[in-house]
Motif scaffolding. Structure first.
Motif, PDB file in Angstrom:
ATOM      1  N   VAL A 159      50.470  39.479  37.123  1.00 28.60           N
ATOM      2  CA  VAL A 159      50.834  38.798  38.369  1.00 28.60           C
ATOM      3  C   VAL A 159      49.865  39.163  39.494  1.00 28.60           C
ATOM      4  CG1 VAL A 159      52.589  38.583  40.167  1.00 28.60           C
ATOM      5  CG2 VAL A 159      53.276  38.591  37.759  1.00 28.60           C
ATOM      6  N   ALA A 160      49.616  40.462  39.643  1.00 33.43           N
ATOM      7  CA  ALA A 160      48.742  40.919  40.726  1.00 33.43           C
ATOM      8  C   ALA A 160      47.290  40.501  40.510  1.00 33.43           C
ATOM      9  CB  ALA A 160      48.831  42.437  40.861  1.00 33.43           C
ATOM     10  N   GLY A 161      46.863  40.524  39.265  1.00 31.85           N
ATOM     11  CA  GLY A 161      45.484  40.165  38.961  1.00 31.85           C
ATOM     12  C   GLY A 161      45.243  38.673  38.884  1.00 31.85           C
ATOM     13  N   TYR A 165      47.531  36.906  44.424  1.00 35.06           N
ATOM     14  CA  TYR A 165      46.452  36.944  45.424  1.00 35.06           C
ATOM     15  C   TYR A 165      45.425  35.835  45.227  1.00 35.06           C
ATOM     16  CZ  TYR A 165      48.312  41.561  46.544  1.00 35.06           C
ATOM     17  OH  TYR A 165      49.129  42.612  46.902  1.00 35.06           O
ATOM     18  N   GLY A 166      45.723  34.887  44.335  1.00 32.31           N
ATOM     19  CA  GLY A 166      44.767  33.815  44.084  1.00 32.31           C
ATOM     20  C   GLY A 166      43.545  34.269  43.315  1.00 32.31           C
ATOM     21  N   TYR A 167      43.657  35.400  42.638  1.00 31.13           N
ATOM     22  CA  TYR A 167      42.502  35.928  41.908  1.00 31.13           C
ATOM     23  C   TYR A 167      42.185  35.128  40.647  1.00 31.13           C
ATOM     24  CZ  TYR A 167      42.538  40.078  44.931  1.00 31.13           C
ATOM     25  OH  TYR A 167      42.462  40.942  46.000  1.00 31.13           O
ATOM     26  N   ASN A 168      43.053  34.185  40.297  1.00 31.10           N
ATOM     27  CA  ASN A 168      42.803  33.311  39.157  1.00 31.10           C
ATOM     28  C   ASN A 168      42.072  32.037  39.551  1.00 31.10           C
ATOM     29  OD1 ASN A 168      44.990  32.391  40.636  1.00 31.10           O
ATOM     30  ND2 ASN A 168      46.180  31.707  38.873  1.00 31.10           N
ATOM     31  N   ARG A 169      41.721  31.897  40.820  1.00 29.92           N
ATOM     32  CA  ARG A 169      41.020  30.705  41.288  1.00 29.92           C
ATOM     33  C   ARG A 169      39.510  30.853  41.071  1.00 29.92           C
ATOM     34  NH1 ARG A 169      45.102  27.399  40.878  1.00 29.92           N
ATOM     35  NH2 ARG A 169      46.361  27.055  42.759  1.00 29.92           N
ATOM     36  N   ALA A 172      36.956  33.393  43.008  1.00 29.54           N
ATOM     37  CA  ALA A 172      37.687  34.502  43.628  1.00 29.54           C
ATOM     38  C   ALA A 172      37.003  35.822  43.304  1.00 29.54           C
ATOM     39  CB  ALA A 172      39.132  34.524  43.134  1.00 29.54           C
ATOM     40  N   ALA A 173      37.105  36.761  44.235  1.00 32.27           N
ATOM     41  CA  ALA A 173      36.523  38.094  44.049  1.00 32.27           C
ATOM     42  C   ALA A 173      37.651  39.116  44.069  1.00 32.27           C
ATOM     43  CB  ALA A 173      35.507  38.389  45.140  1.00 32.27           C
ATOM     44  N   PRO A 174      38.274  39.396  42.918  1.00 28.24           N
ATOM     45  CA  PRO A 174      39.419  40.313  42.873  1.00 28.24           C
ATOM     46  C   PRO A 174      39.069  41.722  43.346  1.00 28.24           C
ATOM     47  CG  PRO A 174      39.255  39.044  40.840  1.00 28.24           C
ATOM     48  CD  PRO A 174      37.981  38.806  41.600  1.00 28.24           C
ATOM     49  N   SER A 175      39.999  42.326  44.059  1.00 29.85           N
ATOM     50  CA  SER A 175      39.892  43.732  44.450  1.00 29.85           C
ATOM     51  C   SER A 175      40.719  44.557  43.480  1.00 29.85           C
ATOM     52  CB  SER A 175      40.403  43.935  45.873  1.00 29.85           C
ATOM     53  OG  SER A 175      40.679  45.299  46.123  1.00 29.85           O
ATOM     54  N   GLN A 176      40.056  45.438  42.747  1.00 32.93           N
ATOM     55  CA  GLN A 176      40.777  46.269  41.789  1.00 32.93           C
ATOM     56  C   GLN A 176      41.779  47.167  42.499  1.00 32.93           C
ATOM     57  OE1 GLN A 176      40.547  45.724  38.640  1.00 32.93           O
ATOM     58  NE2 GLN A 176      41.967  47.324  37.963  1.00 32.93           N
ATOM     59  N   GLY A 177      41.421  47.631  43.691  1.00 36.86           N
ATOM     60  CA  GLY A 177      42.320  48.480  44.464  1.00 36.86           C
ATOM     61  C   GLY A 177      43.601  47.762  44.846  1.00 36.86           C
ATOM     62  N   TRP A 183      50.507  47.060  41.449  1.00 34.62           N
ATOM     63  CA  TRP A 183      51.106  47.597  40.225  1.00 34.62           C
ATOM     64  C   TRP A 183      51.805  48.926  40.502  1.00 34.62           C
ATOM     65  CZ3 TRP A 183      50.636  51.997  37.233  1.00 34.62           C
ATOM     66  CH2 TRP A 183      51.149  51.931  35.930  1.00 34.62           C
ATOM     67  N   ARG A 184      51.167  49.791  41.294  1.00 37.25           N
ATOM     68  CA  ARG A 184      51.764  51.089  41.644  1.00 37.25           C
ATOM     69  C   ARG A 184      53.098  50.908  42.344  1.00 37.25           C
ATOM     70  NH1 ARG A 184      52.530  53.850  46.244  1.00 37.25           N
ATOM     71  NH2 ARG A 184      51.446  52.228  47.445  1.00 37.25           N
ATOM     72  N   GLN A 185      53.136  50.023  43.331  1.00 41.94           N
ATOM     73  CA  GLN A 185      54.392  49.792  44.056  1.00 41.94           C
ATOM     74  C   GLN A 185      55.467  49.245  43.127  1.00 41.94           C
ATOM     75  OE1 GLN A 185      54.033  47.885  48.086  1.00 41.94           O
ATOM     76  NE2 GLN A 185      51.888  47.748  47.486  1.00 41.94           N
ATOM     77  N   GLY A 186      55.086  48.293  42.278  1.00 41.88           N
ATOM     78  CA  GLY A 186      56.054  47.695  41.373  1.00 41.88           C
ATOM     79  C   GLY A 186      56.641  48.716  40.413  1.00 41.88           C
TER      80      GLY A 186
END
Length: 274
Positions: A159-161, A165-169, A172-177, A183-186
């Motif tokens: 979901v996060a990746g 965040y639209g990282y599947n568009r 897009a330039a995903p931020s690993q952080g 993921w950490r919060q979840g």
């Protein structure tokens, strides 16, 4: 660390920073108050008192097995607000937190809430029904539950990746952080709370809450929100509110408070000061 205990024995963790007019932040599913870092630091620097809590079963609050519904969520917020004696407050809710904030303001906010902001928020109702033909089929949310139960950790990474965040568009330039922080919060929260929370955010009907809200309300939504599609959420909510203003963000994703805080924060400030 701030913690209050609700009437039904749930410990709710909260942050309370600064002084001045209070802004209360309501986080999305399945996250925590940490998701508001970019907003809390910004408004703290502007002289506001910023408050955010971890919803029951989420983050550092009790991982109880029950009460994961909007009525309990709103009552928990009311307990925090009353404990801190917050008045003339602005409530800002993202996604599921938008539903929580709307129900709080409608049912508990009289005399305490002054303004409301709904960002990528789930109202009026997400699931497809006879009365809401444009909603998402129940099978979509059944799929969420199945994936969560089968492999919650991988589901949250996906979901996060991807769509959050639209990282599947393309381009897009995903931020690993950002992905790892989501993921950490979840994973800090409880699986039962998150499983039940899917029903709470997808099947709760906020129509009457929206109609009852009289305070000025800003509805902010990205038109490329893949989690809470704009056509069946913000566009409808804005029409139901007595004193609502709609602001649409071209090509921005569901998680725009994080990816585009430089755009969202000044707009929030302008509404709060207006």
């Amino acid at each position: 660390m701030g913690v209050i205990t609700t009437r039904d024995g749930v410990d709710i963790f909260y942050k309370d920073w600064g002084s001045g007019r209070p802004i209360v932040f309501h986080h999305g599913w399945p996250l925590s108050s940490d998701d508001w870092d970019a907003q809390m630091l910004y408004f703290l620097d502007k002289g506001y008192r910023v408050v955010a809590h971890d919803r029951r079963g989420h983050g550092r609050s009790s991982q109880v097995w029950n009460g994961h519904d909007m009525d309990h969520y709103a009552a928990d917020v009311a307990a925090v607000v009353e404990h801190l004696d917050l008045r003339d407050a602005i409530h800002v809710g993202h996604s599921t937190g938008g539903g929580e904030a709307a129900r709080y303001v409608a049912r508990h906010g009289q005399g305490r809430a002054a303004k409301l902001v709904l960002i990528g928020a789930v109202p009026p109702i997400m699931v497809k029904t006879e009365a809401n033909p444009g909603g998402l089929p129940i099978e979509v949310f059944d799929g969420f539950r199945q994936q969560l139960a089968a492999n919650r950790a991988q589901f949250y990474l996906d979901v996060a990746g991807g769509p959050f965040y639209g990282y599947n568009r393309p381009g897009a330039a995903p931020s690993q952080g950002i992905v790892e922080n989501w993921w950490r919060q979840g994973m800090m929260g409880g699986a039962k709370a998150h499983y039940d929370g899917i029903k709470a955010f997808s099947e709760t009907d906020f129509t009457e809450d929206l109609k009852a809200i009289e305070v000025p309300t800003l509805v902010m939504h990205g038109d490329d929100d893949q989690i809470v599609p704009i056509a069946d959420s913000a566009l409808l909510s804005a029409k139901l509110l007595k004193n609502g203003t709609l602001k649409v963000y071209e090509k921005l994703p569901h998680g725009m408070c994080t990816t585009h805080a430089d755009i969202i924060n000044p707009d929030l400030l302008a509404f709060i000061q207006g």
